[in-house]
Design a protein around this motif. Structure first.
Motif, short mmCIF file in Angstrom:
data_model
loop_
_atom_site.label_atom_id
_atom_site.label_comp_id
_atom_site.label_asym_id
_atom_site.label_seq_id
_atom_site.Cartn_x
_atom_site.Cartn_y
_atom_site.Cartn_z
N THR A 31 7.91 -1.54 -0.23
CA THR A 31 7.80 -2.92 -0.69
C THR A 31 6.79 -3.62 0.20
O THR A 31 6.88 -3.55 1.42
CB THR A 31 9.16 -3.65 -0.60
OG1 THR A 31 10.10 -2.93 -1.39
CG2 THR A 31 9.06 -5.08 -1.09
N ALA A 32 5.83 -4.27 -0.42
CA ALA A 32 4.80 -5.01 0.31
C ALA A 32 5.05 -6.51 0.15
O ALA A 32 5.17 -7.00 -0.97
CB ALA A 32 3.42 -4.67 -0.25
N LEU A 44 -0.56 -3.96 -2.84
CA LEU A 44 -0.21 -3.40 -4.15
C LEU A 44 -1.30 -2.46 -4.64
O LEU A 44 -1.02 -1.39 -5.17
CB LEU A 44 0.04 -4.52 -5.16
CG LEU A 44 1.37 -5.23 -5.04
CD1 LEU A 44 1.38 -6.49 -5.90
CD2 LEU A 44 2.52 -4.30 -5.42
N LYS A 45 -2.54 -2.84 -4.44
CA LYS A 45 -3.67 -2.00 -4.84
C LYS A 45 -3.66 -0.67 -4.09
O LYS A 45 -4.08 0.35 -4.61
CB LYS A 45 -4.98 -2.74 -4.59
CG LYS A 45 -6.18 -2.09 -5.19
CD LYS A 45 -7.42 -2.97 -5.06
CE LYS A 45 -8.60 -2.31 -5.73
NZ LYS A 45 -9.80 -3.14 -5.67
N ALA A 46 -3.14 -0.69 -2.86
CA ALA A 46 -3.08 0.53 -2.04
C ALA A 46 -1.93 1.45 -2.45
O ALA A 46 -1.83 2.56 -1.95
CB ALA A 46 -2.94 0.17 -0.57
N GLY A 47 -1.04 0.97 -3.34
CA GLY A 47 0.01 1.85 -3.83
C GLY A 47 1.45 1.45 -3.54
O GLY A 47 2.36 2.24 -3.78
N GLN A 50 6.32 -2.10 -5.04
CA GLN A 50 6.53 -3.47 -5.51
C GLN A 50 6.02 -4.42 -4.46
O GLN A 50 5.84 -4.04 -3.30
CB GLN A 50 8.01 -3.72 -5.80
CG GLN A 50 8.94 -3.43 -4.66
CD GLN A 50 10.40 -3.51 -5.07
OE1 GLN A 50 10.73 -3.90 -6.17
NE2 GLN A 50 11.29 -3.14 -4.16
N GLY A 51 5.78 -5.65 -4.87
CA GLY A 51 5.25 -6.61 -3.92
C GLY A 51 5.66 -8.02 -4.25
O GLY A 51 6.01 -8.33 -5.39
N ALA A 52 5.64 -8.85 -3.24
CA ALA A 52 5.97 -10.26 -3.38
C ALA A 52 5.23 -11.03 -2.30
O ALA A 52 4.65 -10.44 -1.39
CB ALA A 52 7.48 -10.47 -3.28
#
Length: 137
Positions: A31-32, A44-47, A50-52
């Motif tokens: 999770t980023a 998120l672009k790096a893989g 999920q992100g927030a």
């Protein structure tokens, strides 16, 4: 393993960390959480799975993580040019997760005894620490 990666500003450190963690531990949930949308987008672009973005996301995700990775400033209120709020630093510090603090000597935070290392060396050190954590679990 549920891994939370926190970064701010442009998200460069977080981007490289996400890519390395996903490569070495593809089965881990990454999770980023960025302190701003640019940092989140980079991770998120790096893989990241999920992100927030923002303070509440850091607070919620820190309580659910097994491991939290980010620059040492993530546990210091008002660091990263003011992007780390006191609530963010407290949530990360109070989390039961293991914390891997990346020693970056910027924003008036100097880690004594740590030379200025390249981003690649820092990320390799993060992976080595995750290996230790995983093998001890």
């Amino acid at each position: 393993m549920n891994i939370l990666i926190v970064d701010g500003q442009g998200g460069g450190l977080g981007r490289q960390t996400v890519a390395a963690v996903k490569k070495r531990f593809p089965d881990s949930q990454v999770t980023a959480v960025g302190t701003n949308s640019a940092a989140t987008a980079a991770m998120l672009k790096a893989g990241a799975d999920q992100g927030a973005t923002g303070e509440n996301s850091v607070t919620v995700c820190a309580g659910k993580a097994d491991v939290i990775i980010g620059p040492v400033g993530m546990v210091i209120a008002d660091s990263l040019l003011g992007e780390i709020t006191p609530a963010m630093a407290a949530a990360i510090g109070r989390s039961p997760a293991k914390r891997i603090l990346i020693p970056v000597n910027i924003c008036d935070n100097i880690v004594v005894g740590v030379p200025d290392l390249s981003m690649g060396v820092l990320v390799d050190c993060v992976i080595a620490e995750l290996d230790k954590i995983r093998s001890s679990s």
